[in-house]
Motif scaffolding. Structure first.
Motif, short mmCIF file in Angstrom:
data_model
loop_
_atom_site.label_atom_id
_atom_site.label_comp_id
_atom_site.label_asym_id
_atom_site.label_seq_id
_atom_site.Cartn_x
_atom_site.Cartn_y
_atom_site.Cartn_z
N ASP A 80 51.02 22.15 -104.33
CA ASP A 80 52.10 21.27 -103.90
C ASP A 80 51.29 20.97 -102.31
O ASP A 80 51.18 21.62 -101.30
N TYR A 81 51.21 19.53 -101.89
CA TYR A 81 50.61 19.02 -100.76
C TYR A 81 51.59 19.69 -99.60
O TYR A 81 50.95 19.71 -98.76
N PHE A 107 43.22 13.46 -92.66
CA PHE A 107 43.86 14.22 -93.50
C PHE A 107 44.81 15.27 -92.83
O PHE A 107 45.63 15.54 -93.30
N LEU A 108 43.99 16.07 -91.67
CA LEU A 108 44.96 17.16 -91.14
C LEU A 108 46.23 16.42 -90.51
O LEU A 108 47.41 17.07 -90.14
N ILE A 161 51.92 16.00 -90.28
CA ILE A 161 52.93 15.09 -89.95
C ILE A 161 54.05 15.13 -91.43
O ILE A 161 55.19 15.53 -91.31
N LEU A 162 53.38 15.13 -92.59
CA LEU A 162 54.21 15.05 -93.82
C LEU A 162 54.48 16.51 -94.54
O LEU A 162 55.55 16.36 -95.06
N SER A 163 53.63 17.34 -94.36
CA SER A 163 53.99 18.61 -94.92
C SER A 163 54.80 19.33 -94.40
O SER A 163 55.36 19.24 -92.98
N TYR A 191 50.10 26.83 -88.33
CA TYR A 191 49.58 26.30 -86.84
C TYR A 191 48.10 26.49 -86.79
O TYR A 191 47.37 25.42 -86.71
N VAL A 192 47.54 27.71 -87.53
CA VAL A 192 46.30 28.07 -87.18
C VAL A 192 45.20 27.44 -87.94
O VAL A 192 44.40 26.80 -87.46
#
Length: 234
Positions: free
Chosen positions: A92-93, A136-137, A142-144, A154-155
């Protein structure tokens, strides 16, 4: 007039001081030049410079460090087998860290292929991987929903982002400039060795100078010269 001459001498001295490597190279004797050429050739035979090898080691460290963090995250969230099945098979993205691991694998494969196997002398490969990683990050954050899943939310994105940009900085400011400087230095040494060989080949050898041997005392030539000098002048 004297001030103008002093200014010209100062300008000439500053131009010479701006190229210390060329002046130092031409002041080396031929034996030292040959030794330096052999040292540069031995570096080329190794196939990869020391600074490029350090860069490849850092790229490998990037992959291993992200893998280690991902394995720790799998253990923390309920065991490796259960979490691995959830993040890989049921990907799951919005909640999986598996794509961040694949992003590290992508960087490793592209950079090692370009800068270790193909020995690329350009920055386009590292620019491509860093751009893909950054885009990508940023989209992932933002979206996940990673930021709601604890410290690893966070890490992993932050460390992956930082490592990608450190690789870019290291290649652009260390690897490529140092290798270009070594290439220019090799050209200077080779040019100086060729000039020294031409100079030494043009100098006369000891065999080209010939001085007639001195006549021994009491020889026939000396007695004939003495008789000629004693004859009266008519």
């Amino acid at each position: 007039m004297s001030r103008l001459l002093d200014d010209q001498e100062n300008a000439h001295g500053s131009s010479l001081s701006s190229h210390p490597s060329l002046r130092d190279v031409h002041s080396i004797n031929p034996a030292q030049l040959m030794a330096r050429i052999e040292s540069y050739e031995s570096r080329e035979k190794k196939g990869i410079s020391d600074v490029r090898r350090t860069f490849c080691l850092f790229v490998t460290f990037d992959l291993l460090f992200i893998t280690l963090l991902w394995i720790i995250e799998l253990n923390v969230n309920g065991g490796i087998e259960k979490t691995l099945e959830k993040e890989v098979l049921q990907y799951d993205y919005h909640s999986s860290y598996f794509d961040i691991f694949l992003l590290a694998v992508f960087r490793f494969m592209i950079l090692i292929l370009a800068y270790a196997l193909c020995r690329l002398q350009h920055w386009w490969a590292i620019a491509f991987t860093t751009a893909v990683t950054s885009a990508f990050l940023l989209a992932k954050v933002i979206l996940s929903k990673l930021l709601t899943q604890g410290a690893f939310g966070y890490v992993l994105p932050i460390i992956s982002f930082i490592l990608a940009w450190i690789e870019t900085w290291f290649l652009d400011f260390k690897v490529l400039p140092q290798e270009a400087e070594e290439g220019n230095r090799l050209l200077l040494v080779q040019d100086a060795s060729e000039r020294a060989a031409l100079i030494h080949s043009g100098l006369p050898s000891d065999g080209q100078f010939y001085s007639p041997p001195e006549s021994e005392a009491g020889s026939d030539e000396e007695s004939e010269e003495k008789q000629d000098s004693e004859k009266p002048v008519v």
